[in-house]
Design a protein around this motif. Sequence first.
Motif, mmCIF file in Angstrom:
data_model
loop_
_atom_site.group_PDB
_atom_site.id
_atom_site.type_symbol
_atom_site.label_atom_id
_atom_site.label_comp_id
_atom_site.label_asym_id
_atom_site.label_seq_id
_atom_site.Cartn_x
_atom_site.Cartn_y
_atom_site.Cartn_z
ATOM 1 N N UNK A 16 47.975 29.073 34.774
ATOM 2 C CA UNK A 16 48.603 28.003 35.564
ATOM 3 C C UNK A 16 48.678 28.371 37.043
ATOM 4 N N UNK A 17 48.668 29.680 37.346
ATOM 5 C CA UNK A 17 48.707 30.111 38.750
ATOM 6 C C UNK A 17 47.455 29.673 39.510
ATOM 7 N N UNK A 18 46.375 29.446 38.779
ATOM 8 C CA UNK A 18 45.110 29.077 39.417
ATOM 9 C C UNK A 18 44.986 27.561 39.601
ATOM 10 N N UNK A 19 46.005 26.830 39.148
ATOM 11 C CA UNK A 19 45.961 25.377 39.256
ATOM 12 C C UNK A 19 46.764 24.856 40.442
ATOM 13 N N UNK A 20 47.532 25.732 41.092
ATOM 14 C CA UNK A 20 48.387 25.306 42.205
ATOM 15 C C UNK A 20 47.908 25.970 43.486
ATOM 16 N N UNK A 21 47.714 25.182 44.516
ATOM 17 C CA UNK A 21 47.196 25.719 45.782
ATOM 18 C C UNK A 21 48.123 26.779 46.369
ATOM 19 N N UNK A 61 47.082 30.706 47.069
ATOM 20 C CA UNK A 61 47.208 31.309 48.403
ATOM 21 C C UNK A 61 48.044 32.580 48.333
ATOM 22 N N UNK A 62 49.150 32.530 47.584
ATOM 23 C CA UNK A 62 50.020 33.701 47.449
ATOM 24 C C UNK A 62 49.304 34.865 46.771
ATOM 25 N N UNK A 63 48.548 34.562 45.714
ATOM 26 C CA UNK A 63 47.793 35.605 45.006
ATOM 27 C C UNK A 63 46.796 36.261 45.957
ATOM 28 N N UNK A 64 46.032 35.423 46.661
ATOM 29 C CA UNK A 64 45.007 35.927 47.571
ATOM 30 C C UNK A 64 45.613 36.803 48.654
ATOM 31 N N UNK A 120 38.085 33.914 36.974
ATOM 32 C CA UNK A 120 38.884 33.096 37.905
ATOM 33 C C UNK A 120 39.377 33.941 39.079
ATOM 34 N N UNK A 121 39.792 35.164 38.773
ATOM 35 C CA UNK A 121 40.290 36.059 39.822
ATOM 36 C C UNK A 121 39.166 36.468 40.764
ATOM 37 N N UNK A 122 38.004 36.789 40.200
ATOM 38 C CA UNK A 122 36.845 37.147 41.032
ATOM 39 C C UNK A 122 36.485 36.012 41.972
ATOM 40 N N UNK A 123 36.525 34.783 41.453
ATOM 41 C CA UNK A 123 36.182 33.616 42.270
ATOM 42 C C UNK A 123 37.209 33.389 43.367
ATOM 43 N N UNK A 124 38.487 33.489 43.002
ATOM 44 C CA UNK A 124 39.561 33.250 43.969
ATOM 45 C C UNK A 124 39.530 34.275 45.106
#
Length: 254
Positions: free
Chosen positions: A105-110, A114-117, A154-158
């Motif tokens: 779900x963390x990958x569905x919210x902008x 941004x926070x993860x990145x 997903x993490x690699x892409x982000x």
Amino acid sequence: MQKKKRILLKVGSNTLTKETNNISRGKIEDIANQIAQLKETCEFIIVSSGAIAVAKQFVKLESKRKELFVKQALASIGQPHLIRIYQEIFREYGLLSSQCLLSYSDFEKEESKTNITNTINVLVNNSYIPIINENDTVATDEIKFGDNDKLGALTASLLGADLFIIATNTNGIYTKASIEDNKPETIKKVLNFDELKTQVVNSKSSHGSGGMASKIEAISVTKNANIETWIVNGLEDNFIVNAMENKVPFTKIK
């Protein structure tokens, strides 16, 4: 300074246990040793399974509730142990590490993306290696599907990885005909993703929850992000360096 190559390494439970019932400290030492060898030219982010496997070494939980809740409880017990093992061994090789727990779900919210990145970029820029796992206590996707393959993709892409490496228990993806003949032959380079999908024979490993179908799903994510993906046999020693030097058979998806 030359920009370092950003590598997202996904390590499954079967690799971390070396197909036994216990986490292999030797395998984590092997990973640490390779990262130490490559740290001048590469920066690593790790997506690691293994929390449930670690917990099973220490406890046996009884519950009348369904199996999924037991697995989530085991993940909660095992995660601190898993990170402790990583930190102890990485420290011996002069490497700093940190823990990040993510959910799909963390990958569905902008805002979350941004926070993860931003957080992971701060860690990497300060020479910390983020060790990421699914937040299994509140999310169930990783337990039921894919053994973190999709989370890694997903993490690699982000994070804009240059290379996504999936460490598994085979020498890459084998041709369907060679598996049927019981003489596995690695598909070394893939240029046509649709053709690759026709070759996949799905099977699940003893400790992991994934299989080749989950890896195909992960590859479709990194392909859309223009990230090269390697499927490498993580059970072998020095598997990352040997793949980079083309000393071992593995599958490379351009």
